[in-house]
Design a protein around this motif. Structure first.
Motif, PDB file in Angstrom:
ATOM      1  N   TYR A   1       5.543  -3.944  13.048  1.00 22.70           N
ATOM      2  CA  TYR A   1       5.183  -3.379  14.425  1.00 22.70           C
ATOM      3  C   TYR A   1       3.834  -2.816  14.539  1.00 22.70           C
ATOM      4  CZ  TYR A   1      10.126  -3.320  15.160  1.00 22.70           C
ATOM      5  OH  TYR A   1      11.548  -3.558  15.415  1.00 22.70           O
ATOM      6  N   GLY A   2       3.085  -2.806  13.420  1.00 32.38           N
ATOM      7  CA  GLY A   2       1.819  -2.239  13.567  1.00 32.38           C
ATOM      8  C   GLY A   2       1.483  -0.971  12.994  1.00 32.38           C
ATOM      9  N   GLY A   3       0.224  -0.400  12.501  1.00 27.22           N
ATOM     10  CA  GLY A   3       0.048   0.810  12.057  1.00 27.22           C
ATOM     11  C   GLY A   3      -0.053   1.804  13.209  1.00 27.22           C
ATOM     12  N   VAL A   4      -0.854   1.432  14.384  1.00 27.99           N
ATOM     13  CA  VAL A   4      -0.928   2.445  15.326  1.00 27.99           C
ATOM     14  C   VAL A   4       0.281   2.613  16.152  1.00 27.99           C
ATOM     15  CG1 VAL A   4      -1.847   2.541  17.768  1.00 27.99           C
ATOM     16  CG2 VAL A   4      -3.489   1.607  15.755  1.00 27.99           C
ATOM     17  N   ASN A   5       1.145   1.485  16.108  1.00 24.82           N
ATOM     18  CA  ASN A   5       2.512   1.756  16.810  1.00 24.82           C
ATOM     19  C   ASN A   5       3.285   2.568  16.051  1.00 24.82           C
ATOM     20  OD1 ASN A   5       1.740   0.217  18.890  1.00 24.82           O
ATOM     21  ND2 ASN A   5       2.683  -1.729  17.880  1.00 24.82           N
TER      22      ASN A   5
ATOM     23  N   GLY B   1       3.731   8.886   6.051  1.00 22.20           N
ATOM     24  CA  GLY B   1       3.075   7.780   6.742  1.00 22.20           C
ATOM     25  C   GLY B   1       2.039   7.897   7.491  1.00 22.20           C
ATOM     26  N   VAL B   2       1.832   9.392   7.901  1.00 22.23           N
ATOM     27  CA  VAL B   2       0.758   9.665   8.714  1.00 22.23           C
ATOM     28  C   VAL B   2      -0.618   9.733   7.800  1.00 22.23           C
ATOM     29  CG1 VAL B   2      -0.586  11.771   9.850  1.00 22.23           C
ATOM     30  CG2 VAL B   2       1.926  11.019  10.527  1.00 22.23           C
ATOM     31  N   ILE B   3      -0.376  10.055   6.455  1.00 22.98           N
ATOM     32  CA  ILE B   3      -1.392  10.158   5.482  1.00 22.98           C
ATOM     33  C   ILE B   3      -1.882   8.982   4.940  1.00 22.98           C
ATOM     34  CG2 ILE B   3      -1.872  10.997   3.096  1.00 22.98           C
ATOM     35  CD1 ILE B   3      -0.034  13.291   3.624  1.00 22.98           C
ATOM     36  N   ILE B   4      -0.931   7.895   4.699  1.00 17.02           N
ATOM     37  CA  ILE B   4      -1.312   6.496   4.204  1.00 17.02           C
ATOM     38  C   ILE B   4      -1.242   5.421   5.117  1.00 17.02           C
ATOM     39  CG2 ILE B   4       1.111   5.755   3.840  1.00 17.02           C
ATOM     40  CD1 ILE B   4      -1.927   5.334   1.481  1.00 17.02           C
ATOM     41  N   ILE B   5      -0.758   5.380   6.123  1.00 20.91           N
ATOM     42  CA  ILE B   5      -0.919   4.145   7.218  1.00 20.91           C
ATOM     43  C   ILE B   5      -2.146   3.819   7.674  1.00 20.91           C
ATOM     44  CG2 ILE B   5      -0.128   3.287   9.489  1.00 20.91           C
ATOM     45  CD1 ILE B   5       2.751   4.285   8.656  1.00 20.91           C
ATOM     46  N   PRO B   6      -3.066   5.157   7.933  1.00 22.34           N
ATOM     47  CA  PRO B   6      -4.420   4.695   8.323  1.00 22.34           C
ATOM     48  C   PRO B   6      -5.208   3.578   7.679  1.00 22.34           C
ATOM     49  CG  PRO B   6      -3.879   6.980   8.677  1.00 22.34           C
ATOM     50  CD  PRO B   6      -2.817   6.435   7.641  1.00 22.34           C
ATOM     51  N   GLY B   7      -5.244   3.855   6.351  1.00 23.01           N
ATOM     52  CA  GLY B   7      -6.024   2.956   5.413  1.00 23.01           C
ATOM     53  C   GLY B   7      -5.699   1.624   5.696  1.00 23.01           C
TER      54      GLY B   7
ATOM     55  N   TYR C   1       7.050   0.055   5.818  1.00 20.25           N
ATOM     56  CA  TYR C   1       7.808  -1.332   5.891  1.00 20.25           C
ATOM     57  C   TYR C   1       7.825  -1.457   7.348  1.00 20.25           C
ATOM     58  CZ  TYR C   1      11.780  -4.346   5.664  1.00 20.25           C
ATOM     59  OH  TYR C   1      12.512  -5.451   5.851  1.00 20.25           O
ATOM     60  N   VAL C   2       8.048  -0.587   8.282  1.00 17.50           N
ATOM     61  CA  VAL C   2       8.267  -0.507   9.736  1.00 17.50           C
ATOM     62  C   VAL C   2       6.799  -1.175  10.396  1.00 17.50           C
ATOM     63  CG1 VAL C   2       8.644   0.642  11.892  1.00 17.50           C
ATOM     64  CG2 VAL C   2       9.932   1.034   9.776  1.00 17.50           C
ATOM     65  N   ALA C   3       5.552  -0.589   9.658  1.00 18.76           N
ATOM     66  CA  ALA C   3       4.485  -0.752  10.191  1.00 18.76           C
ATOM     67  C   ALA C   3       4.199  -2.117   9.832  1.00 18.76           C
ATOM     68  CB  ALA C   3       3.386   0.116   9.438  1.00 18.76           C
ATOM     69  N   ASP C   4       4.317  -3.060   8.755  1.00 17.53           N
ATOM     70  CA  ASP C   4       4.108  -4.379   8.499  1.00 17.53           C
ATOM     71  C   ASP C   4       4.686  -5.107   9.683  1.00 17.53           C
ATOM     72  OD1 ASP C   4       2.816  -4.798   6.156  1.00 17.53           O
ATOM     73  OD2 ASP C   4       4.617  -4.458   5.023  1.00 17.53           O
TER      74      ASP C   4
ATOM     75  N   THR D   1       0.762  -1.088   0.059  1.00 20.21           N
ATOM     76  CA  THR D   1      -0.071  -0.148   0.046  1.00 20.21           C
ATOM     77  C   THR D   1       0.984   1.354   0.027  1.00 20.21           C
ATOM     78  OG1 THR D   1      -1.719  -1.247   1.379  1.00 20.21           O
ATOM     79  CG2 THR D   1      -1.995   1.047   1.073  1.00 20.21           C
ATOM     80  N   GLY D   2       2.124   1.211   0.525  1.00 20.14           N
ATOM     81  CA  GLY D   2       2.835   2.317   0.863  1.00 20.14           C
ATOM     82  C   GLY D   2       3.456   2.578  -0.530  1.00 20.14           C
ATOM     83  N   LEU D   3       3.813   1.515  -1.274  1.00 21.75           N
ATOM     84  CA  LEU D   3       4.473   1.563  -2.420  1.00 21.75           C
ATOM     85  C   LEU D   3       3.626   2.289  -3.538  1.00 21.75           C
ATOM     86  CD1 LEU D   3       6.583  -1.327  -2.861  1.00 21.75           C
ATOM     87  CD2 LEU D   3       7.320   0.781  -2.733  1.00 21.75           C
TER      88      LEU D   3
END
Length: 439
Positions: free
Chosen positions: A307-311, A349-355, A302-305, A175-177
């Motif tokens: 540790y998780g999106g919220v973290n 990251g703030v814009i795209i990670i929530p989805g 990549y980090v969120a995959d 999703t990030g890419l």
């Protein structure tokens, strides 16, 4: 009637009740067994990333490019209209982009992928063509704000839903890419516009922009697909999803991030011009911000995959707050470039990670479209009000730093409220703010 409502699932009528009960990971495992639709790898899966890149560019990428319109409207086309009023055009566009995610999510749950891409593209192209002819504020508000916004809304949720179907372990990264398309659009669409406005005029520049959107969206129309096993009748519409408290708290955080994260994108050019920076360099600042935003859209993912999106969002949002508060310290071009680069990266990251985080918080794959749509519906009001409210705090003195301090601090305060909502989300999900766990 079944074939018309669920065109991609006509052959699965006898197993609808079974499909509607299985969980997201079970859908992924079933899809893994289908050689045409592998999960996390394969030609088809990565073609969805390409299609998602294009759709992101031509939906969420448009607000990133609005700064070039904002500056042109304020300085050339509508100099008698104040900047806060013109910002409503971009905010209305962002509002309808997010509101449109709800009906689009419902229709995706029922299999209407190609129809959504076609309808959204037509509305965007028509909106741009009308904008090229109009010169008054209200006419442009309708064409660029409403018409383009609705078209973008029908497209905007598609990449998040489709990539959630084709990726599991690499969902955040994929999703990030794809979402870097929004940042690339902010560069590719804005850099030529300034010179084209002068060379061929505003009208023909906007018409050329419409042609680019038409041709690129055609590629997405051809390559994007749904998983064969995806969905059933789709989730029933209703606000009962908000009984899931971690989901509700995260939707509040998402709304506040939408209200605040675009503030620098909307006003950095005008701030730079107020500081005495040339118009050409002020336009380039938005491109610099969008260039940094590209890396911010896949490195944190990549980090969120893992540790998780919220973290991942917790430290990112704090860093964004600090950076916005530092904008009044940027009183020359080198300072503006430095802070624009840092904020562009962090806000990606703030814009795209929530989805994709919302898809992780959804227990049933058949409800992804609905739950994403509801989240974007609520977040739409953040996009509608955030930029104009922050813009209304702009002063009218000769000192640009004092004029825009309220704008930057307002954006930082709204994002700080979003940070608190993230903390609540983590507490509700894990039972303790300090508990270890991926969320």
């Amino acid at each position: 009637m079944v074939n018309e409502r669920e065109p991609l699932l006509a052959q699965r009528q006898n197993s609808e009740s079974w499909i509607s009960e299985i969980r997201a990971h079970e859908v992924a495992r079933t899809a893994q067994d289908n050689e045409d639709y592998p999960i996390d790898h394969g030609y088809v899966a990565w073609m969805q990333v390409l299609g998602g890149f294009i759709i992101f560019a031509n939906s969420w990428g448009l607000p990133n490019a609005f700064g070039v319109f904002q500056t042109y409207y304020v300085n050339t086309l509508m100099p008698s209209v104040d900047a806060a009023s013109i910002a409503w055009i971009g905010s209305i566009q962002l509002f309808f982009t997010t509101v449109g995610c709800l009906p689009a999510g419902v229709l995706l749950d029922r299999g209407y992928l190609k129809s959504l891409i076609a309808a959204g593209t037509i509305l965007e192209v028509v909106g741009l063509i009308l904008t090229s002819f109009f010169k008054s504020f209200w006419a442009i508000l309708f064409a660029q704000g409403v018409c383009m916004g609705v078209g973008s809304g029908l497209l905007a949720i598609i990449p998040v839903v489709i990539l959630a179907m084709f990726f599991e372990k690499k969902r955040m990264l994929a999703t990030g890419l794809a979402s870097t398309g929004a940042s690339v659009a902010g560069i590719v669409y804005t850099l030529p516009m300034r010179s084209l406005f002068i060379r061929i005029g505003f009208a023909w520049t906007v018409r050329a922009f419409a042609l680019v959107i038409l041709l690129t969206n055609l590629i997405a129309f051809l390559v994007m697909r749904l998983q064969r096993q995806y969905g059933s009748k789709g989730s029933d519409f209703g606000f009962h999803h908000f009984k899931d408290l971690p989901y509700s708290a995260f939707v509040c955080a998402f709304t506040l991030f939408v209200a605040s994260s675009f503030v620098p994108f909307f006003f950095v050019q005008e701030y730079a011009i107020g500081l005495g920076v040339s118009k050409d360099m002020a336009f380039n600042l938005l491109s610099i911000m969008n260039a940094a935003n590209i890396f911010g859209r896949f490195v944190p993912n990549y980090v969120a995959d893992r540790y998780g999106g919220v973290n991942t969002l917790l430290p990112l949002s704090v860093a964004c707050i600090i950076t916005m508060c530092m904008l009044p310290l940027a009183q020359n071009l080198p300072g503006l470039i430095a802070i624009s680069t840092v904020y562009g990266f962090l806000s990606g990251g703030v814009i795209i990670i929530p989805g994709p985080t919302i898809t992780d918080l959804s227990p049933d794959n058949t409800e992804i479209g609905m739950r994403l749509g509801l989240a974007y519906l609520v977040a739409a009001f953040g996009g509608l009000l955030g930029n104009p409210l922050s813009g209304a705090l702009k002063g009218h003195e000769t000192n640009a730093v004092r004029n825009f301090s309220g704008v930057w601090f307002s954006g930082a305060a709204i994002m700080a409220a979003g940070f608190l909502a993230l903390v609540i989300t983590r507490w509700l999900k894990l039972g303790s703010v300090a508990a270890k766990g991926r969320v």
